[in-house]
Write a protein that holds these residues in place. Sequence first.
Motif, PDB file in Angstrom:
ATOM      1  N   SER A  38       0.865  -1.192   0.000  1.00  0.00           N
ATOM      2  CA  SER A  38       0.000   0.000   0.000  1.00  0.00           C
ATOM      3  C   SER A  38       0.892   1.230   0.000  1.00  0.00           C
ATOM      4  N   VAL A  39       0.665   2.096  -0.953  1.00  0.00           N
ATOM      5  CA  VAL A  39       1.409   3.352  -0.967  1.00  0.00           C
ATOM      6  C   VAL A  39       0.498   4.430  -0.408  1.00  0.00           C
ATOM      7  N   GLU A  40       1.044   5.261   0.484  1.00  0.00           N
ATOM      8  CA  GLU A  40       0.206   6.241   1.165  1.00  0.00           C
ATOM      9  C   GLU A  40       0.464   7.651   0.651  1.00  0.00           C
ATOM     10  N   LEU A  41      -0.612   8.329   0.247  1.00  0.00           N
ATOM     11  CA  LEU A  41      -0.538   9.752  -0.087  1.00  0.00           C
ATOM     12  C   LEU A  41      -1.394  10.475   0.947  1.00  0.00           C
ATOM     13  N   PRO A  42      -0.805  10.917   2.067  1.00  0.00           N
ATOM     14  CA  PRO A  42      -1.597  11.443   3.181  1.00  0.00           C
ATOM     15  C   PRO A  42      -2.485  12.618   2.786  1.00  0.00           C
ATOM     16  N   LEU A  43      -3.654  12.687   3.414  1.00  0.00           N
ATOM     17  CA  LEU A  43      -4.529  13.846   3.246  1.00  0.00           C
ATOM     18  C   LEU A  43      -3.880  15.041   3.930  1.00  0.00           C
ATOM     19  N   LYS A  44      -4.328  16.245   3.564  1.00  0.00           N
ATOM     20  CA  LYS A  44      -3.790  17.449   4.206  1.00  0.00           C
ATOM     21  C   LYS A  44      -4.374  17.574   5.610  1.00  0.00           C
ATOM     22  N   GLU A  45      -3.931  18.587   6.349  1.00  0.00           N
ATOM     23  CA  GLU A  45      -4.357  18.724   7.743  1.00  0.00           C
ATOM     24  C   GLU A  45      -5.878  18.844   7.888  1.00  0.00           C
ATOM     25  N   ASP A  46      -6.515  19.450   6.874  1.00  0.00           N
ATOM     26  CA  ASP A  46      -7.980  19.586   6.934  1.00  0.00           C
ATOM     27  C   ASP A  46      -8.674  18.369   6.292  1.00  0.00           C
ATOM     28  N   PHE A  47      -7.915  17.319   6.048  1.00  0.00           N
ATOM     29  CA  PHE A  47      -8.394  16.041   5.490  1.00  0.00           C
ATOM     30  C   PHE A  47      -8.820  16.132   4.019  1.00  0.00           C
ATOM     31  N   SER A  48      -8.397  17.196   3.341  1.00  0.00           N
ATOM     32  CA  SER A  48      -8.671  17.268   1.897  1.00  0.00           C
ATOM     33  C   SER A  48      -7.560  16.535   1.153  1.00  0.00           C
ATOM     34  N   LEU A  49      -7.850  16.156  -0.101  1.00  0.00           N
ATOM     35  CA  LEU A  49      -6.828  15.485  -0.923  1.00  0.00           C
ATOM     36  C   LEU A  49      -5.707  16.462  -1.228  1.00  0.00           C
ATOM     37  N   ASP A  50      -4.480  15.982  -1.178  1.00  0.00           N
ATOM     38  CA  ASP A  50      -3.334  16.820  -1.537  1.00  0.00           C
ATOM     39  C   ASP A  50      -3.141  16.673  -3.052  1.00  0.00           C
ATOM     40  N   MET A  51      -3.824  17.539  -3.812  1.00  0.00           N
ATOM     41  CA  MET A  51      -3.859  17.371  -5.268  1.00  0.00           C
ATOM     42  C   MET A  51      -2.475  17.560  -5.888  1.00  0.00           C
ATOM     43  N   GLU A  52      -1.683  18.389  -5.242  1.00  0.00           N
ATOM     44  CA  GLU A  52      -0.322  18.626  -5.740  1.00  0.00           C
ATOM     45  C   GLU A  52       0.468  17.301  -5.752  1.00  0.00           C
ATOM     46  N   SER A  53       0.457  16.604  -4.608  1.00  0.00           N
ATOM     47  CA  SER A  53       1.237  15.357  -4.533  1.00  0.00           C
ATOM     48  C   SER A  53       0.571  14.248  -5.352  1.00  0.00           C
ATOM     49  N   LEU A  54      -0.749  14.309  -5.466  1.00  0.00           N
ATOM     50  CA  LEU A  54      -1.466  13.323  -6.284  1.00  0.00           C
ATOM     51  C   LEU A  54      -1.083  13.456  -7.766  1.00  0.00           C
ATOM     52  N   ARG A  55      -1.023  14.716  -8.223  1.00  0.00           N
ATOM     53  CA  ARG A  55      -0.629  14.957  -9.626  1.00  0.00           C
ATOM     54  C   ARG A  55       0.794  14.458  -9.871  1.00  0.00           C
ATOM     55  N   LYS A  56       1.662  14.804  -8.948  1.00  0.00           N
ATOM     56  CA  LYS A  56       3.076  14.381  -9.085  1.00  0.00           C
ATOM     57  C   LYS A  56       3.157  12.861  -9.143  1.00  0.00           C
ATOM     58  N   PHE A  57       2.419  12.216  -8.218  1.00  0.00           N
ATOM     59  CA  PHE A  57       2.452  10.757  -8.151  1.00  0.00           C
ATOM     60  C   PHE A  57       1.975  10.155  -9.478  1.00  0.00           C
ATOM     61  N   CYS A  58       0.853  10.654  -9.986  1.00  0.00           N
ATOM     62  CA  CYS A  58       0.283  10.069 -11.219  1.00  0.00           C
ATOM     63  C   CYS A  58       1.229  10.244 -12.407  1.00  0.00           C
ATOM     64  N   HIS A  59       1.943  11.372 -12.442  1.00  0.00           N
ATOM     65  CA  HIS A  59       2.855  11.613 -13.566  1.00  0.00           C
ATOM     66  C   HIS A  59       4.018  10.643 -13.583  1.00  0.00           C
ATOM     67  N   THR A  60       4.434  10.210 -12.369  1.00  0.00           N
ATOM     68  CA  THR A  60       5.638   9.377 -12.315  1.00  0.00           C
ATOM     69  C   THR A  60       5.341   7.906 -12.012  1.00  0.00           C
ATOM     70  N   ALA A  61       4.070   7.590 -11.653  1.00  0.00           N
ATOM     71  CA  ALA A  61       3.748   6.227 -11.189  1.00  0.00           C
ATOM     72  C   ALA A  61       3.956   5.200 -12.303  1.00  0.00           C
ATOM     73  N   ASP A  62       4.557   4.067 -11.949  1.00  0.00           N
ATOM     74  CA  ASP A  62       4.672   3.006 -12.955  1.00  0.00           C
ATOM     75  C   ASP A  62       3.446   2.082 -12.900  1.00  0.00           C
ATOM     76  N   SER A  63       3.458   1.062 -13.723  1.00  0.00           N
ATOM     77  CA  SER A  63       2.237   0.270 -13.926  1.00  0.00           C
ATOM     78  C   SER A  63       1.921  -0.685 -12.773  1.00  0.00           C
ATOM     79  N   LYS A  64       2.782  -0.721 -11.740  1.00  0.00           N
ATOM     80  CA  LYS A  64       2.466  -1.636 -10.635  1.00  0.00           C
ATOM     81  C   LYS A  64       1.339  -1.103  -9.736  1.00  0.00           C
ATOM     82  N   TYR A  65       1.032   0.196  -9.854  1.00  0.00           N
ATOM     83  CA  TYR A  65      -0.050   0.771  -9.041  1.00  0.00           C
ATOM     84  C   TYR A  65      -1.375   0.536  -9.758  1.00  0.00           C
TER      85      TYR A  65
END
Length: 349
Positions: free
Chosen positions: A117-144
């Motif tokens: 399980s790879v964790e992309l923590p929510l921000k302090e107010d529990f919203s999605l951290d779209m910045e890190s999500l975008r970064k992750f999706c751009h670089t993620a390989d096919s194992k996810y």
Amino acid sequence: MKELLRDNIRNLVPYRCARDDFSGKAEVFVDANENWKQFVGQTQYNRYPDPASAALRKGIEEVMGLPFGMTVVGNGSDEIIDNLIRMFCNPGKDAIVIFPPTYGAYKVFADINDVASVELPLKEDFSLDMESLRKFCHTADSKYKLMFVCSPNNPSGNAHPLEQIEETCRLFKGIVVVDEAYVDFSEKGSARSLQSKYDNLVILRTFSKCWGLAGARIGILVASPELCAVMRSMKYPYNIGRPSQEVAVNCLLAADQVHKEMKAIIERRERYQQLYKTLSCVKEVYPSDANFLLVKTSDADSIWSYLAGKGIIVRNRTNQFGCSGCLRISIGSEEECRKTYEAIASWEA
Ligand code: PMP
């Protein structure tokens, strides 16, 4: 979707139930080694249930508007979560993505299947951290292979904006699973409206919350007909017992009553949210789109024990990521809410 599946699932020759070879009317069923006689009840519990839960799915289509060909019914949404992991993730090789703090079962089922399980923590107010999500999706390989977005999120209670869910579906190359267990209590809308645009979007619903049938164990997968067909081929053949299918069909007939109580729960949630804010041991009450409140207190462990001593059980979430001091409190009946509130009010540090 096909290319994301595990090879063994793509090539699976499914088990065939005794009645898969026959449709129509018959008088004598001696094909499934059942007992001809029933010893309890009047409703043929001596016979195996419908493997496709067809009557229930018809009811789900009529009452919830989820198309018959786009649903699979699971033994709770827990079964569906586990099936999705087994369908797409190769043990020891693939991974899922989760957004802590979130529903604990995603990681547990992944662990059981030897899937990381790879964790992309929510921000302090529990919203999605779209910045890190975008970064992750751009670089993620096919194992996810799978991403579990819980909305409204358990334990924080907030629903994620549909625009963010849509962007996630657009960016992530695998399957985006939006767990909408609590969506009936939210006014922010369902991701259902996005499914015509994104066939990598899978939605989970359940009868355990708003529908009041946690004891029957019925969850719903809403996905493309293609994905549903694969899940039907790999799930336990008779995964939902007859009594559970029946009780859920009957519950759908009582939809008016269910919706009335849902509104009452939302009203109570808003009222108790304000009340909890007035207590000195409460530091914060997070906004909720679900049937529970996440309440940040000055000492979650002591308050939890104090309440337990009075026979009141809340969920201590203080050890969850980003939830230090937090208790999660379900919105039950007016009396349950009042007793819990008064007990917390009487706690002294
Ligand atoms: N998803 C979420 C977010 C939940 O909180 C829960 C149960 N607490 C489930 C799924 C499991 O629901 P079910 O009873 O349908 O297995």
